[in-house]
Design a protein around this motif. Structure first.
Motif, PDB file in Angstrom:
ATOM      1  N   GLY A  44     -21.758  14.395   1.731  1.00  0.00           N
ATOM      2  CA  GLY A  44     -21.770  12.996   2.228  1.00  0.00           C
ATOM      3  C   GLY A  44     -20.142  12.679   2.550  1.00  0.00           C
ATOM      4  N   VAL A  45     -19.863  11.521   2.588  1.00  0.00           N
ATOM      5  CA  VAL A  45     -18.541  11.052   2.690  1.00  0.00           C
ATOM      6  C   VAL A  45     -18.060  10.034   1.488  1.00  0.00           C
ATOM      7  CG1 VAL A  45     -18.609  11.254   5.284  1.00  0.00           C
ATOM      8  CG2 VAL A  45     -19.221   9.110   4.162  1.00  0.00           C
ATOM      9  N   VAL A  46     -16.969   9.842   1.430  1.00  0.00           N
ATOM     10  CA  VAL A  46     -16.247   8.926   0.520  1.00  0.00           C
ATOM     11  C   VAL A  46     -14.936   8.632   1.000  1.00  0.00           C
ATOM     12  CG1 VAL A  46     -15.011  10.771  -1.111  1.00  0.00           C
ATOM     13  CG2 VAL A  46     -15.733   8.326  -1.762  1.00  0.00           C
ATOM     14  N   GLN A  47     -14.625   7.320   0.888  1.00  0.00           N
ATOM     15  CA  GLN A  47     -13.496   6.550   1.343  1.00  0.00           C
ATOM     16  C   GLN A  47     -12.110   6.822   0.394  1.00  0.00           C
ATOM     17  OE1 GLN A  47     -13.168   2.651   3.283  1.00  0.00           O
ATOM     18  NE2 GLN A  47     -12.317   1.924   1.485  1.00  0.00           N
ATOM     19  N   CYS A  48     -10.989   7.551   1.017  1.00  0.00           N
ATOM     20  CA  CYS A  48      -9.917   7.582   0.329  1.00  0.00           C
ATOM     21  C   CYS A  48      -9.193   6.684   0.907  1.00  0.00           C
ATOM     22  CB  CYS A  48      -9.387   8.896   0.542  1.00  0.00           C
ATOM     23  SG  CYS A  48     -10.456  10.378   0.054  1.00  0.00           S
ATOM     24  N   VAL A  49      -8.300   5.877  -0.207  1.00  0.00           N
ATOM     25  CA  VAL A  49      -6.983   5.121   0.454  1.00  0.00           C
ATOM     26  C   VAL A  49      -5.816   5.576   0.338  1.00  0.00           C
ATOM     27  CG1 VAL A  49      -6.071   2.756  -0.202  1.00  0.00           C
ATOM     28  CG2 VAL A  49      -8.463   3.355  -0.892  1.00  0.00           C
ATOM     29  N   LEU A  50      -5.166   5.845   1.612  1.00  0.00           N
ATOM     30  CA  LEU A  50      -3.963   6.739   1.473  1.00  0.00           C
ATOM     31  C   LEU A  50      -2.681   5.748   2.078  1.00  0.00           C
ATOM     32  CD1 LEU A  50      -5.054   9.896   3.441  1.00  0.00           C
ATOM     33  CD2 LEU A  50      -5.215   9.370   0.900  1.00  0.00           C
ATOM     34  N   ASP A  51      -1.702   6.469   2.121  1.00  0.00           N
ATOM     35  CA  ASP A  51      -0.396   5.519   2.469  1.00  0.00           C
ATOM     36  C   ASP A  51      -0.348   5.989   3.705  1.00  0.00           C
ATOM     37  OD1 ASP A  51       2.339   4.457   1.642  1.00  0.00           O
ATOM     38  OD2 ASP A  51       2.832   5.839   3.340  1.00  0.00           O
ATOM     39  N   GLY A  52      -0.014   4.947   4.683  1.00  0.00           N
ATOM     40  CA  GLY A  52      -0.268   5.152   6.163  1.00  0.00           C
ATOM     41  C   GLY A  52       0.777   6.206   6.593  1.00  0.00           C
ATOM     42  N   SER A  53       1.541   6.890   5.921  1.00  0.00           N
ATOM     43  CA  SER A  53       2.683   7.823   6.406  1.00  0.00           C
ATOM     44  C   SER A  53       2.076   9.315   6.130  1.00  0.00           C
ATOM     45  CB  SER A  53       3.807   7.704   5.514  1.00  0.00           C
ATOM     46  OG  SER A  53       3.518   8.006   4.219  1.00  0.00           O
ATOM     47  N   VAL A  54       1.001   9.255   5.645  1.00  0.00           N
ATOM     48  CA  VAL A  54       0.262  10.752   5.212  1.00  0.00           C
ATOM     49  C   VAL A  54      -0.499  10.954   6.672  1.00  0.00           C
ATOM     50  CG1 VAL A  54      -1.391  11.893   4.117  1.00  0.00           C
ATOM     51  CG2 VAL A  54      -0.235  10.178   2.883  1.00  0.00           C
ATOM     52  N   GLU A  55      -0.065  12.087   7.150  1.00  0.00           N
ATOM     53  CA  GLU A  55      -0.751  12.661   8.381  1.00  0.00           C
ATOM     54  C   GLU A  55      -1.895  13.257   8.161  1.00  0.00           C
ATOM     55  OE1 GLU A  55       0.600  14.883  12.484  1.00  0.00           O
ATOM     56  OE2 GLU A  55       1.507  15.377  10.457  1.00  0.00           O
ATOM     57  N   ALA A  56      -2.963  13.032   8.431  1.00  0.00           N
ATOM     58  CA  ALA A  56      -4.477  13.461   8.413  1.00  0.00           C
ATOM     59  C   ALA A  56      -5.315  12.983   9.444  1.00  0.00           C
ATOM     60  CB  ALA A  56      -5.055  13.041   7.073  1.00  0.00           C
ATOM     61  N   ARG A  57      -5.434  13.970  10.497  1.00  0.00           N
ATOM     62  CA  ARG A  57      -6.458  13.341  11.701  1.00  0.00           C
ATOM     63  C   ARG A  57      -7.793  14.177  11.676  1.00  0.00           C
ATOM     64  NH1 ARG A  57      -2.252  12.527  16.107  1.00  0.00           N
ATOM     65  NH2 ARG A  57      -0.333  12.164  15.022  1.00  0.00           N
ATOM     66  N   SER A  58      -8.547  13.828  12.486  1.00  0.00           N
ATOM     67  CA  SER A  58     -10.008  14.240  12.601  1.00  0.00           C
ATOM     68  C   SER A  58     -10.161  15.659  12.360  1.00  0.00           C
ATOM     69  CB  SER A  58     -10.423  13.893  14.096  1.00  0.00           C
ATOM     70  OG  SER A  58     -11.025  12.435  14.065  1.00  0.00           O
ATOM     71  N   GLU A  59     -10.956  15.923  11.483  1.00  0.00           N
ATOM     72  CA  GLU A  59     -11.479  17.286  11.140  1.00  0.00           C
ATOM     73  C   GLU A  59     -10.380  18.312  10.927  1.00  0.00           C
ATOM     74  OE1 GLU A  59     -14.485  18.088  11.350  1.00  0.00           O
ATOM     75  OE2 GLU A  59     -14.853  15.848  11.823  1.00  0.00           O
ATOM     76  N   TRP A  60      -9.305  17.665  10.053  1.00  0.00           N
ATOM     77  CA  TRP A  60      -8.379  18.305   9.426  1.00  0.00           C
ATOM     78  C   TRP A  60      -9.011  18.684   7.954  1.00  0.00           C
ATOM     79  CZ3 TRP A  60      -2.206  17.073   9.598  1.00  0.00           C
ATOM     80  CH2 TRP A  60      -2.098  17.285  10.785  1.00  0.00           C
ATOM     81  N   VAL A  61      -8.901  19.649   7.489  1.00  0.00           N
ATOM     82  CA  VAL A  61      -9.265  19.874   6.069  1.00  0.00           C
ATOM     83  C   VAL A  61      -8.283  19.632   4.875  1.00  0.00           C
ATOM     84  CG1 VAL A  61     -10.373  21.701   4.713  1.00  0.00           C
ATOM     85  CG2 VAL A  61     -10.559  21.942   7.037  1.00  0.00           C
ATOM     86  N   LEU A  62      -8.760  18.744   3.958  1.00  0.00           N
ATOM     87  CA  LEU A  62      -7.927  18.191   2.973  1.00  0.00           C
ATOM     88  C   LEU A  62      -8.314  18.673   1.821  1.00  0.00           C
ATOM     89  CD1 LEU A  62      -7.405  14.526   4.310  1.00  0.00           C
ATOM     90  CD2 LEU A  62      -5.998  16.615   5.037  1.00  0.00           C
ATOM     91  N   GLN A  63      -7.256  18.709   0.549  1.00  0.00           N
ATOM     92  CA  GLN A  63      -7.437  18.513  -0.737  1.00  0.00           C
ATOM     93  C   GLN A  63      -7.194  17.212  -1.087  1.00  0.00           C
ATOM     94  OE1 GLN A  63      -5.571  20.573  -3.630  1.00  0.00           O
ATOM     95  NE2 GLN A  63      -7.532  21.292  -4.722  1.00  0.00           N
TER      96      GLN A  63
END
Length: 618
Positions: A44-63
């Motif tokens: 499923g999905v969960v919301q992460c609160v990030l600093d606006g400067s963090v680059e993370a676009r659609s379908e990027w894979v993150l830890q």
RNA sequence: GGUCCUGUGGUGCAGUUUGGAGUGCACGCCGGCCUGUCAAGCCGGAGGUCGCGGGUUCAAAUCCCGUCAGGACCGCCA
């Protein structure tokens, strides 16, 4: 790399520091100091609160490592299971960047099926595909568990098999070591499993891939999966009981959804009802006579009415053929003339000479039945009364009827019965093409109550005749004739019933099976009736006949079409939705571009030369 | 082998019946603004061989023929 799955975080995790891995499903930016990223994994999905400067676009894979916390009051999202919490103070590691996805992964966005197959590795991230493949896995596990519990032994049979020209077209595999000779891929492990019975395995099963080089459909792929079963010293009902145990166990496992891979207690959900009193058994003749199909959809009530006797000795030529079958469409009297004409055309397309229709009106002051129909003027009061009574019709209903040879009348009315039906939830039950114009429909919720099983037994042994007038086996040539009918094998083959049975679910053939011939003399005489000479039988099936002469136990079996079963359980209309990498209707794979030409060098090694242009049909 | 439906920026559609400038909508993408959104919002921008080929016409996404691809169905699937 991770401590939790995205979809499992709840309020009770608040305060914990967790590591998650997943894909960026959505990003919502609020300037340089705040951005929300929905991180998606299989759960499923969960919301992460990030600093606006963090680059993370659609379908990027993150830890993402961060702290679970309850969302500020008023900002909870009740639409998702993790909506009470969010991940804060996030440390983001980009594991993989991604090109812009070729289509939206949101469930609400439709995508072209060709594009979905070309980028199947992206399409599989969609919840629908994740859910379907997980359900398929649960079904396979439950089928295996049931088989093992019942004492069956899983045995693998060869994929490189011998040609047995009979039935479905086979895929050929050239032999390198023996040029000019070929294996074929098995249409089913049918003969192999009979040999296992002769070998004393006694109870065999296999989750078997089967391959048939026939045109594809929404419910047919070149390669498909069967739960293949064979057992010795069993009756037909023994086999059916074993199959029913497996199928019903799989249904429970499938519909008791553990929620997309999150560990759960299987006992926690509401218990699913079984099938009280077992699965209904219909004879083939009754299925045809009452529902006009050898795979009746019992979700639809409305059995066919039989008007044969009403018109048997009448002057009403249009209705007095050998058999007259009718169908009542409740409330159908208000159908337009154009709609009625379309039904007549449909009946003709199905092979009927015509279709009679009768709008049922209110009874007249004298209490007589009143009909509106071009044929009404030919009817007597008794006949009007009889047809309304036989069909249990009420004022406002529409009656349809076809008169012809029995089987054709049944088949035509059976098709119309399905195509004019609506299910209790208002969904059309009939062919998707006829009723939805090919529009894709979302999978619909499936509950045990929406699944109507039945067994159809006592199929005819033969189904018509071929070009040379020889009977054609309805199932396969190893099917045991009904013991009461064996004496008519050569004198009246068309009347011989088989110890063959189908399992039907919601109008789909889920599988079929039979008791097999284990007597080599009987097998030889069946080959004879089929017009297969002794030498021919020897060259094609010699190994089987020799096996039967070596001490063959009485045996029988079944095969369940797993792809169809899972599609039905998932509420899908095409088995492509429950197969990870399906082919298109023309047998291509948009992902790999298969099939492709082979190198000349490879062809030469196989001793093959091509005729005609590559890529063309025959 | 046959019948029918579909093909228009990355995606989903409208436009085709009745020919008149690549016209429109939504999503996505890029840039800007924005500290509580959740398919975020607002502003701006880029992005097109109207599947392909041929024909008719002053003019074709639109009409005709052919062809390719996807889908539904018939045949076929012991």
């Amino acid at each position: 790399m991770r401590t939790h799955l995205c979809g499992e975080l709840r309020a009770e995790h608040a305060g914990e520091t967790v590591k998650l891995c997943g894909w960026v499903a959505h990003r919502r930016e609020h300037g340089e100091h705040l951005a929300f990223v929905d991180l998606r994994d299989r759960s499923g999905v969960v919301q992460c609160v990030l600093d606006g400067s963090v680059e993370a676009r659609s379908e990027w894979v993150l830890q993402v490592e961060g702290q679970v916390r309850r969302r500020p009051a008023g900002s909870e999202n009740s639409d998702i299971p993790t909506g009470e919490v969010e991940l804060a103070q996030c440390e983001v590691t980009v594991l993989s960047k991604a090109e812009t996805p070729p289509f939206g992964l949101d469930e609400r966005v439709a995508a072209d099926e060709h594009a979905r197959l070309r980028y199947r590795y992206v399409d599989l991230r969609r919840k629908r595909m994740q859910d379907n493949l997980r359900m398929r896995s649960r079904v396979l596990q439950a089928l295996r568990e049931s088989m093992l519990r019942q004492g069956f032994c899983e045995v693998e049979t060869p994929l490189l098999w011998t040609p047995t020209p009979e039935g479905a077209r086979e895929f050929a595999v050239p032999s390198r070591l023996r040029r000019g000779e070929f294996y074929v891929l098995p249409q089913s492990p049918q003969i192999a499993k009979q040999l296992l019975m002769v070998g004393g395995i006694d109870r065999y099963f296999q989750v078997a891939r089967c391959l048939r080089d026939e045109d594809l459909r929404s419910d047919r792929q070149f390669e498909f999966t069967q739960l293949d079963i064979e057992a010795s010293f069993v009756s037909a009902s023994d086999v059916r009981d074993a199959v029913a145990d497996a199928v019903l166990a799989a249904m429970r496992a499938a519909l008791d959804d553990p929620g997309a891979g999150v560990p759960h207690d299987p006992g926690a959900g509401a218990p699913l009802a079984g099938i009280p009193g077992g699965i209904e058994v219909l004879s083939w003749h009754d299925a045809m006579d009452r529902y006009g199909s050898d795979k009746p959809d019992l979700r639809i009530g409305r059995p066919l009415a039989d008007w044969t006797e009403v018109f048997a000795r009448s002057e009403v030529r249009a209705l007095s053929a050998p058999a007259c079958k009718a169908l009542c469409i409740p409330g159908g009297a208000n159908l337009s003339r154009a709609r009625l004409d379309a039904l007549v055309d449909r009946a003709k397309a199905l092979g009927a000479a015509g279709l009679a229709w009768f709008r049922v009106g209110e009874r007249d002051p004298a209490g007589k039945a009143v009909l509106d129909s071009p044929l009404d003027k030919f009817l007597t009061d008794d006949q009007r009364e009889a047809i309304v009574g036989e069909a249990a019709a009420a004022p406002g209903d529409l009656l349809l009827a076809v008169a012809s040879e029995w089987r054709l009348a049944c088949e035509v009315m059976g098709a119309l019965r399905v195509e004019t039906a609506s299910l209790p939830d208002g969904t059309p039950a009939g062919s998707p093409a006829a009723l939805r114009g090919g529009m894709p429909t979302a999978a619909r919720a499936v509950t045990p109550g929406s699944l109507a099983y039945c067994w159809v037994v006592d199929f005819p042994l033969f189904d018509g005749v071929d070009e040379e007038g020889m009977p054609v086996p309805a199932h396969h040539p190893f099917t045991m004739p009904h013991p009461e009918d064996i004496e008519r094998l050569s004198s009246d083959p068309a009347s011989v019933r088989a110890l063959a049975y189908d399992l039907v679910l919601n109008g789909w053939e889920l599988g079929s099976g039979s008791i097999r011939v284990h007597d080599p003399d009987l097998q030889a005489s069946i080959f004879d009736v089929l017009g297969i000479s002794e030498q021919d039988a020897e060259s094609r099936f010699g190994f089987l006949l020799r096996a039967l002469r070596s001490g063959a136990p009485p045996h029988g079996g079944f095969a369940v079409g797993v792809d169809r079963f899972v599609a039905l359980l998932a509420g899908e209309e095409s088995i492509r939705e429950v197969i990870a990498f399906p082919k298109t209707q023309s047998g291509g794979d948009p992902l790999t571009d298969a099939p492709k030409p082979l190198d000349a060098r490879v062809l030469a090694e196989l001793g093959l030369a091509l005729r005609g242009e590559p890529g063309s049909g025959n």
